[in-house]
Scaffold this active site. Structure first.
Site, short mmCIF file in Angstrom:
data_model
loop_
_atom_site.label_atom_id
_atom_site.label_comp_id
_atom_site.label_asym_id
_atom_site.label_seq_id
_atom_site.Cartn_x
_atom_site.Cartn_y
_atom_site.Cartn_z
N GLY A 31 2.21 -5.58 30.56
CA GLY A 31 0.99 -4.94 31.04
C GLY A 31 1.21 -4.21 32.35
N GLY A 36 6.04 4.97 32.82
CA GLY A 36 7.27 4.54 32.14
C GLY A 36 6.95 3.89 30.80
CG HIS A 37 4.89 0.13 30.65
ND1 HIS A 37 4.42 -0.05 31.94
CD2 HIS A 37 5.73 -0.90 30.41
CE1 HIS A 37 4.95 -1.15 32.45
NE2 HIS A 37 5.75 -1.68 31.55
NE ARG A 188 9.00 -6.90 39.82
CZ ARG A 188 9.24 -8.17 40.07
NH1 ARG A 188 9.29 -8.58 41.31
NH2 ARG A 188 9.44 -9.01 39.11
#
Ligand code: PAF
Length: 289
Positions: A31, A36-37, A188
């Site tokens: 999640g 990028g995801h 992050r």
């Protein structure tokens, strides 16, 4: 797009999609989806008839309790972005669905690949990753699963597991997506203060410098040697970001992740560094040309 929370429902939807002749693409995530995801989801959308995404903050791969506690969980936003990127199904299970009472199995890649670098600094991390990925691949019954190259070592470990267990899924590796200033997208990054975010630019700078050093090799500089490049980069890090705390910055073989001495064709520079209390990792392939 449909959202489900049980393994039974995933299996049902996937079986229906297969029955209508669709190939299954799968993107496992924790999640806090970023570009990028979304690039992984879009790529699966182009290549597969049915696209499933899992959103599961896997507790067994966190070696620090605090890291798990503060891991972002913006589920509503993640569902919206998954739909927009083209997912057909999101699997967002509770911890008990994946690890029911009495769960006792681990899938472990027992090789130097899991002992060095991330494996060394995050004991137990890869066992958590391979156990959950093996389980998720079985649940999703997918033809293709998509992983980002930012977690290069994870990708190498997953590939080893898939080979060793003869899993029928093709692992598709996708290039790292970067911010405008080169910082690799990561869940992050949101935890970096404005000041640390500026400092973090040093990471792509070091990785680019590695290629420059290799390009400008001479008999005196010997910057075709992994340890020489790594030493230069460490010095640069110290002068550009003295507050950064380095876990590792080394030049390795892209397949085995063992340190390389002379670079004859290509090598991989990998870095893990704490900036403002946030641990960031990145890598870059450098090529002798
Ligand atoms: O890369 C990640 O986000 C995680 O390690 C993964 C592959 C989803 C397993 O939990």
């Amino acid at each position: 797009m449909q959202t489900v929370t049980t393994i039974t429902d995933v299996r049902k939807r996937v079986a229906e999609a297969k029955a209508t002749g669709h190939s299954i693409g799968f993107i496992p995530t924790m999640g806090a989806l970023h570009e990028g995801h979304l690039a992984l989801i879009r790529r699966a959308r182009q290549e597969c008839g049915f696209v499933a995404v899992s959103i599961f903050v896997n507790p067994t791969q966190f070696n620090e309790k605090r890291d798990l506690e503060v891991y972002p969980r913006p589920l509503e936003q993640d569902l919206l972005s998954s739909a927009e990127a083209g997912a057909d199904l999101v699997f967002a299970p509770e911890v008990g669905e994946i690890y029911p009472a009495g769960f006792a199995t681990q899938v472990v890649v027992d090789s130097p690949l899991t002992k060095a670098w991330e494996g060394y600094f995050r004991p137990g991390h890869f066992a958590g990753v391979t156990t959950v990925v093996a389980k998720l691949l079985h649940i999703a019954q997918c033809d293709r699963a998509y992983f980002g190259e930012k977690d290069w070592q994870q990708l190498a470990v997953v590939n080893q597991m898939v080979r060793d267990l003869s899993l029928p899924t093709v692992i598709v590796s996708c290039p790292t997506v970067r911010e405008a200033d080169g910082l690799a997208m990561s869940s992050r990054n949101a935890r970096l203060s404005a000041e640390s975010r500026k400092t973090a630019k040093v990471i792509p700078y070091l990785l680019d410098t590695a290629q420059d050093l290799l390009d400008s090799v001479t008999a005196e500089t010997q910057t075709d040697k992994g340890p020489v490049i790594a030493a230069w980069l460490r010095t640069l890090l110290e002068s550009n970001a003295p507050e950064a705390k380095l876990d590792y910055l080394v030049v390795v073989d892209p397949e085995t992740l063992a340190e390389v001495d002379e670079i004859t064709e290509r090598a991989l520079v990998i870095i893990a560094v704490h900036i403002g209390g946030v641990r960031l990792i990145d890598n870059r392939v450098i090529v002798r040309r």
